[in-house]
Design a protein around this motif. Sequence first.
Motif, PDB file in Angstrom:
ATOM      1  N   PHE A 270       8.095 -27.648  14.700  1.00  0.00           N
ATOM      2  CA  PHE A 270       8.205 -28.292  16.017  1.00  0.00           C
ATOM      3  C   PHE A 270       9.538 -27.867  16.633  1.00  0.00           C
ATOM      4  N   THR A 271       9.441 -27.139  17.739  1.00  0.00           N
ATOM      5  CA  THR A 271      10.642 -26.501  18.274  1.00  0.00           C
ATOM      6  C   THR A 271      11.611 -27.477  18.945  1.00  0.00           C
ATOM      7  N   ASP A 272      11.139 -28.692  19.229  1.00  0.00           N
ATOM      8  CA  ASP A 272      12.049 -29.666  19.853  1.00  0.00           C
ATOM      9  C   ASP A 272      12.725 -30.551  18.807  1.00  0.00           C
ATOM     10  N   MET A 273      12.516 -30.238  17.529  1.00  0.00           N
ATOM     11  CA  MET A 273      13.135 -31.035  16.463  1.00  0.00           C
ATOM     12  C   MET A 273      13.974 -30.126  15.570  1.00  0.00           C
TER      13      MET A 273
END
Lengths: 286, 270
Positions: free
Chosen positions: A113-116
């Motif tokens: 997950f690129t936002d984490m």
Amino acid sequence: MSAVTSASDAVFAPARRMDPSAAAIELVDVSFAYDKRPVLQGITMTVPRGKIVAIMGGSGGGKTTILRLIGGQLKPNSGNVLVAGQSVPDLEPEALYALRRRFGMLFQFGALFTDMSVFENIAFPMREHTELNEELIRDLVLMKLHAVGLRGAAAMMPTELSGGMARRVALARAIALDPMLVMYDEPFAGLDPISLGIIGQLIRRLNDALGTTSVVVTHDVYESLKIVDYMYFVSEGRIIASGTPESVRASTDPFVRQFVDGAPDGPVRFHYPAPPFRTQLLADVS
Amino acid sequence: MSAELATGVFSWLRRLGATVTGTVGKLGYASRFLIMVLVLSPHAFRRLHLTLREIYFAGVLSLVIILMSGLFVGMVLSLQGYEVLSRYGAGEQLGIMVALSLVRELGPVVAGLLFASRAGSAITAEIGLMKTTEQLAAMEMMAVDPVARVVAPRFWGGVISMPLLAALFSAMGIFGAYIVGVRLIGIDAGAFWGQMQAGVDFWPDVTNGIIKSVVFGLAVSIISVFEGYDAKPTAEGVSSATTRTVVISSLAILALDFVMTAFMFRGIGA
């Protein structure tokens, strides 16, 4: 299992299916088609508990489709898929999700997950499925990261990781909840030799340490031969050979030889089916 | 020749039929998707931080474009409005004209169009890219429903943000009109605000504007999340989905605005 077997006399053929309690996964005469294009035809295979089984074959041969059928993302047109004794296509959504909680899956490019951050990626399944307190989650995440050698990367974002590191983080996330089954979709694709070796060893080590069952979909024959217990060769939607790494190395089966030797032409043709070249060249352009 | 013509006509009819059935099928899928989002919405509110985060991304980060646009629209409206009103000796009525235009129409519509371009396209691109990079599939395999975890918070983030942004757009527009009308042109401040206070009613003027902005928020949000979720998992697919979000949302806002305005002011010609 000393010799490579063809589909007709496969070691785990239906007539000689192993004790269900010893099988983590069973595919029984499974056929599947995307719209009208057949992808799998009459696939029968068994993955014993605690073992690493590789599904090998060229690109577009239906390997990833087998993983999707095991995970319940697709339903077979005929046949059955049994995981831990449960018929996956017949499960209601809630039961399917309950079963998936016992799965781990490593996607081809990690699918982090690129936002984490790395830490949050691994904590994600723990936060979603457990009531563990933050202190315990932190300890568990650090343990998982330590197992893949990336404890020092906990604060990094996925975009800051190399391909090999991302794959290891994804592996740590796949084993976050100590699953009974881990599925690997092309875990070696696009990795440098060092990262490739690291991932291979991690798959073997974690499988043995956690007592899980692993299914590895790959076309990397050399790395697979080092780590897996059994291999199935899939081509054009059918299992055309299977055997242990030793038997695969010694095999004289033309398909297995072509695959192991990396020969450009053989049972798997170099050219995609097409009309005769002369006919096509002389045909009217319109 | 006639055979060729017949072939051409049949081919055209086939394409037309395929387009119609494809569109109807997609509308049906979108409706089922909306129901699924609504059914799974309690998840978005139980874990409020997910929705608050989306309100920040869709709402707070859209503030600059909304406030600046509102200011300039109000200023232009004031200039144009004064020019027309003063022909009839009604320049002092500028306040009420600007306020009604903004609260009833321009606030919800222009804020909706800007919201679709700024936040809607971002939501579609984000969900589409998550699909392309298999993040949604990874979530599914972790027994986490992506509609509940990813789609529902973004949907509600958009629905909640939109009326607030429309209100701020209108407020900023009125401020812009005040600057031009009162400070620049020299209209009496008492007349400007007094006319506005006397002529603008909370019901129906402000309420109708709020209803419009809520409907636009619902429309833009569901189009944005659906196009992202339905995008082909390729770079081109995400790009097309983002474009479709802006185009369909804009047309939906304008069409819905006409329909709602017709209902809200249906006694106008009687």
